[in-house]
Design a protein around this motif. Structure first.
Motif, PDB file in Angstrom:
ATOM      1  N   ILE A  11       0.775  -1.295   0.024  1.00 14.88           N
ATOM      2  CA  ILE A  11       0.048  -0.073  -0.105  1.00 14.88           C
ATOM      3  C   ILE A  11       0.740   1.305   0.147  1.00 14.88           C
ATOM      4  O   ILE A  11       0.662   2.196  -0.642  1.00 14.88           O
ATOM      5  CB  ILE A  11      -0.904  -0.099   1.249  1.00 14.88           C
ATOM      6  N   VAL A  12       1.820   1.243   0.841  1.00 13.74           N
ATOM      7  CA  VAL A  12       2.902   2.294   1.056  1.00 13.74           C
ATOM      8  C   VAL A  12       3.487   2.571  -0.430  1.00 13.74           C
ATOM      9  O   VAL A  12       3.663   3.822  -0.909  1.00 13.74           O
ATOM     10  CB  VAL A  12       3.640   2.184   2.025  1.00 13.74           C
ATOM     11  N   GLU A  19       1.793   6.137 -10.262  1.00 12.19           N
ATOM     12  CA  GLU A  19       1.531   5.958 -11.588  1.00 12.19           C
ATOM     13  C   GLU A  19       1.836   4.378 -12.200  1.00 12.19           C
ATOM     14  O   GLU A  19       1.743   4.054 -13.215  1.00 12.19           O
ATOM     15  CB  GLU A  19       2.738   6.729 -12.410  1.00 12.19           C
ATOM     16  N   ASN A  20       2.202   3.489 -11.146  1.00 13.25           N
ATOM     17  CA  ASN A  20       2.361   2.197 -11.449  1.00 13.25           C
ATOM     18  C   ASN A  20       0.953   1.376 -11.486  1.00 13.25           C
ATOM     19  O   ASN A  20       0.302   1.297 -10.537  1.00 13.25           O
ATOM     20  CB  ASN A  20       3.200   1.693  -9.999  1.00 13.25           C
ATOM     21  N   LYS A  21       0.673   1.316 -12.825  1.00 18.39           N
ATOM     22  CA  LYS A  21      -0.700   0.854 -13.092  1.00 18.39           C
ATOM     23  C   LYS A  21      -0.987  -0.869 -12.646  1.00 18.39           C
ATOM     24  O   LYS A  21      -2.056  -1.175 -12.106  1.00 18.39           O
ATOM     25  CB  LYS A  21      -0.971   0.656 -14.654  1.00 18.39           C
ATOM     26  N   ASP A  22       0.090  -1.668 -12.499  1.00 20.74           N
ATOM     27  CA  ASP A  22      -0.035  -3.036 -11.905  1.00 20.74           C
ATOM     28  C   ASP A  22      -0.231  -2.673 -10.483  1.00 20.74           C
ATOM     29  O   ASP A  22      -0.976  -3.638  -9.960  1.00 20.74           O
ATOM     30  CB  ASP A  22       1.263  -3.676 -12.212  1.00 20.74           C
ATOM     31  N   LEU A  23       0.723  -2.153  -9.729  1.00 25.79           N
ATOM     32  CA  LEU A  23       0.424  -1.720  -8.633  1.00 25.79           C
ATOM     33  C   LEU A  23      -1.112  -1.264  -8.028  1.00 25.79           C
ATOM     34  O   LEU A  23      -1.668  -1.864  -7.096  1.00 25.79           O
ATOM     35  CB  LEU A  23       1.503  -1.135  -8.001  1.00 25.79           C
ATOM     36  N   GLU A  24      -1.514  -0.473  -9.093  1.00 25.05           N
ATOM     37  CA  GLU A  24      -2.977   0.058  -8.602  1.00 25.05           C
ATOM     38  C   GLU A  24      -3.817  -0.999  -8.826  1.00 25.05           C
ATOM     39  O   GLU A  24      -4.912  -0.779  -7.948  1.00 25.05           O
ATOM     40  CB  GLU A  24      -3.110   1.106  -9.797  1.00 25.05           C
TER      41      GLU A  24
END
Length: 328
Positions: A11-12, A19-24
């Protein structure tokens, strides 16, 4: 690292890199599993957001913050893949892990953000004064002069606000951090030099003694001034006038020295008015008197009057708080 710690770190990482779409996508899918997950995410987001704008870490009361944080999330379940896990037995150990991760996140955020400068306003009222800045630069203040400067410099420049009066600057050289003096809609940028600035409600006057400065007005008009050159900017008409040849008396208030070389009487009167802070009336018929060549070092006005009366066919007398120069 436990599964809970891994989710928190994820989460952090997302909050620091949205901007990281995979992480989002991964975070959003996890948030949608249960309301408890969404609440946990929002709680972490609030803590992260507040931490980003908080005081420097060394000023935080870690123990108190840790205790308050543990109370808020005690017995709160995290749901991963549909399995609820309660945080109760090792709460402080887990919270300590959270604190460490958040500390890293906050530190990384603060490192990339401009440091909130604490400014000090200095005013010299009845006596001359000086200010030694954190970078080693020194400012000499004439009476009734006000400047505003940061307690410490941070970032890629050294800002200072010149509010009013007359001051002489000796700026410590630092090519990587230009020294910038802001005055209303004008600015002076230097790397390392000495110069005098006089600011009134109508004019900003600059005289460069050593080095070079760049004067900017309205973010458009720019002028490079080298040692021995000067500029005058009219704040009311937005007109900039530059001069080749130093006004050698611009720092007389600091040195106590007045020097006149082939100086017309009208100019002599103006400079005496500025230095001694007295009004002088010059008979219009005397404006064409011969030019003055003289130097005065720590002389009072009466001593200057004596020299002028001995040099020219004039008589100088006082009328209340004014000096009257007339033909002898």
């Amino acid at each position: 690292m436990t599964e809970n710690d891994a989710k928190l770190q994820q989460i952090v990482q997302f909050l620091n890199n949205p901007e990281n779409k995979d992480l989002e996508d991964s975070i959003n899918n996890w948030r949608g599993l249960t309301p408890a997950n969404e609440k946990f995410y929002q709680d972490i987001y609030k803590i992260w957001e507040r931490a980003a704008g908080s005081a420097p870490l060394e000023k935080l009361d870690v123990n108190t913050a840790l205790e308050k944080f543990s109370e808020k999330i005690r017995n709160q379940p995290i749901v991963t893949d549909g399995v609820a896990v309660k945080l109760n037995t090792n709460i402080f150990k887990w919270v300590a892990g959270i604190a460490a991760i958040l500390a890293i996140a906050v530190l990384a955020y603060m490192y990339t953000q401009p440091y909130a400068l604490t400014y000090i306003t200095k005013t010299s009222t009845t006596a001359k004064d000086s200010v030694l800045l954190a970078d080693g630069s020194k400012i000499y203040l004439d009476v009734n002069t006000t400047v505003k400067y940061p307690e410490k410099f941070s970032g890629d420049s050294r800002p200072l606000y010149y509010l009013s009066g007359n001051a002489f600057f000796k700026i410590a050289k630092d090519v990587s951090k230009p020294f910038i003096i802001y005055m209303d809609n004008t600015a002076v940028q230097v790397l390392g030099t000495s110069f005098n600035i006089s600011k009134s409600a109508q004019y900003v006057n600059i005289n460069v003694k050593t080095g070079r400065v760049m004067f900017t007005a309205n973010s458009k008009t720019k002028s490079i001034l080298s040692a021995g050159n000067a500029a005058s900017y009219n704040l009311l008409t937005n007109k900039l006038t530059t001069y080749s040849g130093l006004n050698q008396n611009s720092d007389a208030w600091l040195t106590g020295e007045l020097h006149f070389v082939d100086e017309p009487m009208a100019n002599v009167v103006k400079k005496l008015e500025q230095y001694y802070k007295v009004d002088i009336d010059l008979d219009s018929n005397l404006s064409r008197l011969g030019k003055l060549n003289a130097s005065f070092v720590n002389n009072n006005i009466d001593q200057v009057i004596t020299v002028l009366e001995q040099t020219y066919p004039i008589k100088i007398y006082r009328n209340e708080d004014r000096l009257i120069i007339s033909k002898k």
